[in-house]
Design an enzyme around this catalytic site. Sequence first.
Site, mmCIF file in Angstrom:
data_model
loop_
_atom_site.group_PDB
_atom_site.id
_atom_site.type_symbol
_atom_site.label_atom_id
_atom_site.label_comp_id
_atom_site.label_asym_id
_atom_site.label_seq_id
_atom_site.Cartn_x
_atom_site.Cartn_y
_atom_site.Cartn_z
ATOM 1 N N LYS A 122 20.759 97.547 22.640
ATOM 2 C CA LYS A 122 19.693 96.622 22.263
ATOM 3 C C LYS A 122 20.256 95.433 21.506
ATOM 4 O O LYS A 122 19.883 94.280 21.736
ATOM 5 C CB LYS A 122 18.640 97.335 21.403
ATOM 6 N N ILE A 123 21.182 95.710 20.579
ATOM 7 C CA ILE A 123 21.760 94.633 19.784
ATOM 8 C C ILE A 123 22.671 93.769 20.652
ATOM 9 O O ILE A 123 22.605 92.531 20.603
ATOM 10 C CB ILE A 123 22.523 95.194 18.576
ATOM 11 N N THR A 127 29.694 95.066 13.508
ATOM 12 C CA THR A 127 28.420 95.367 12.852
ATOM 13 C C THR A 127 27.879 96.703 13.359
ATOM 14 O O THR A 127 26.718 97.031 13.109
ATOM 15 C CB THR A 127 27.376 94.274 13.146
ATOM 16 N N ARG A 145 29.659 100.513 13.882
ATOM 17 C CA ARG A 145 30.048 101.621 13.007
ATOM 18 C C ARG A 145 31.538 101.520 12.738
ATOM 19 O O ARG A 145 32.327 101.146 13.617
ATOM 20 C CB ARG A 145 29.720 102.978 13.654
ATOM 21 N N ASP A 186 31.305 94.376 8.704
ATOM 22 C CA ASP A 186 30.121 94.776 7.946
ATOM 23 C C ASP A 186 30.041 96.283 7.772
ATOM 24 O O ASP A 186 29.267 96.773 6.958
ATOM 25 C CB ASP A 186 28.860 94.264 8.647
ATOM 26 N N GLU A 241 35.062 102.568 7.420
ATOM 27 C CA GLU A 241 35.195 104.029 7.318
ATOM 28 C C GLU A 241 36.175 104.345 6.197
ATOM 29 O O GLU A 241 37.366 104.039 6.334
ATOM 30 C CB GLU A 241 35.674 104.604 8.649
ATOM 31 N N HIS A 255 27.587 96.324 4.652
ATOM 32 C CA HIS A 255 26.579 96.871 5.562
ATOM 33 C C HIS A 255 25.232 96.164 5.372
ATOM 34 O O HIS A 255 24.194 96.788 5.169
ATOM 35 C CB HIS A 255 26.426 98.374 5.337
ATOM 36 N N ALA A 272 24.111 93.677 7.694
ATOM 37 C CA ALA A 272 23.638 93.025 8.916
ATOM 38 C C ALA A 272 22.265 93.543 9.346
ATOM 39 O O ALA A 272 21.451 92.785 9.879
ATOM 40 C CB ALA A 272 24.641 93.223 10.045
#
Length: 333
Positions: free
Chosen positions: A167-168, A242, A244, A267, A270, A291, A293
């Site tokens: 979707k993004i 943006t 993971r 953004d 880990e 994080h 965004a």
Amino acid sequence: MINARPKTLLAMGPDVAARLIVGEARDRLVSIADVDPDLVAADFTDPAVAAALAEAEVLVTSWYCPPITEDVLARAPRLRAIVHAAGTVKHHVTEACWRRGLAVSSAAAANAEPVAEYTLASILFAGKRVLDIARVYREERARVDLEARFPGFGNYRRTVGIIGASKIGRRVIELLRPFELEVLVADPYLSENLGVAHVELDELFERSDVVSLHAPELPETRHLVDAARLARMRDGATLINTARGSLVDQDALIAELSSGRLYAVIDVTEPDLLPPGSPLYDLPNVLLTPHIAGSLGGELARITHLALDELARHAQGLPFAHGVAAEALATSA
């Protein structure tokens, strides 16, 4: 057409409810559903929510909703639907929910919008070398021959690679259409024509001036961006993440960034909160954000209203506009 007010229970973190269910959204919720907007199930074993859970026909969930297990469902015999006022449902919608045949909706489409906007800004800033030029101007405080210092900088006819037709990823492609950019997409599950070149992943890394990650976190996408793929990137290219942190081999990325060969807009990392000694905080060719965004602040209202739209559809006996299919979760966020 059914137009009842379904018995509804909020299930999310209390602080999340305090940000989502406010003002106009709160008024709209109680007009659509038979719900106590002050009762929030952060723990399904809490005796305070037992009666509401037993009567609930719909759960409106969001971040920090506990897993909806077989045991929870046994105490919610009337439950028919889950409306998630956030993105992925993987953290709380269990196999037991699918076996029950619950209808599930997600506000992932609403959350995609700010992520895509952040990505668009990052792509355009990367091509314009905004980080470098701002630093040089701040340090030298004088006129700089930018053409000599940054030959060929700018966005005209640059190549942008989108990894993941999520979707993004699709929304980013749409936002890029007005610009004179070449856009590539890599996604092994993409079968339709998005109006941009569909290429293999390694080719995308080799051809792109900017690579932006929009793939889901799956076992097969862990370290999708490894040392070999980073080495394929053009000198001066920018990686945007943006999605993971697990999608990138962070040590390999730090090595490339420390050499000065690449740029990055990061953004997600880990772990999600980096240790204080991480080089990513200090590298001049890195824009590091915590994080941000996704939906925050005023953007949360977009998520809430999409979820309420879905709740209203359910109350009218209509199918969800943003339904989630169990089989789709194997290849999506």
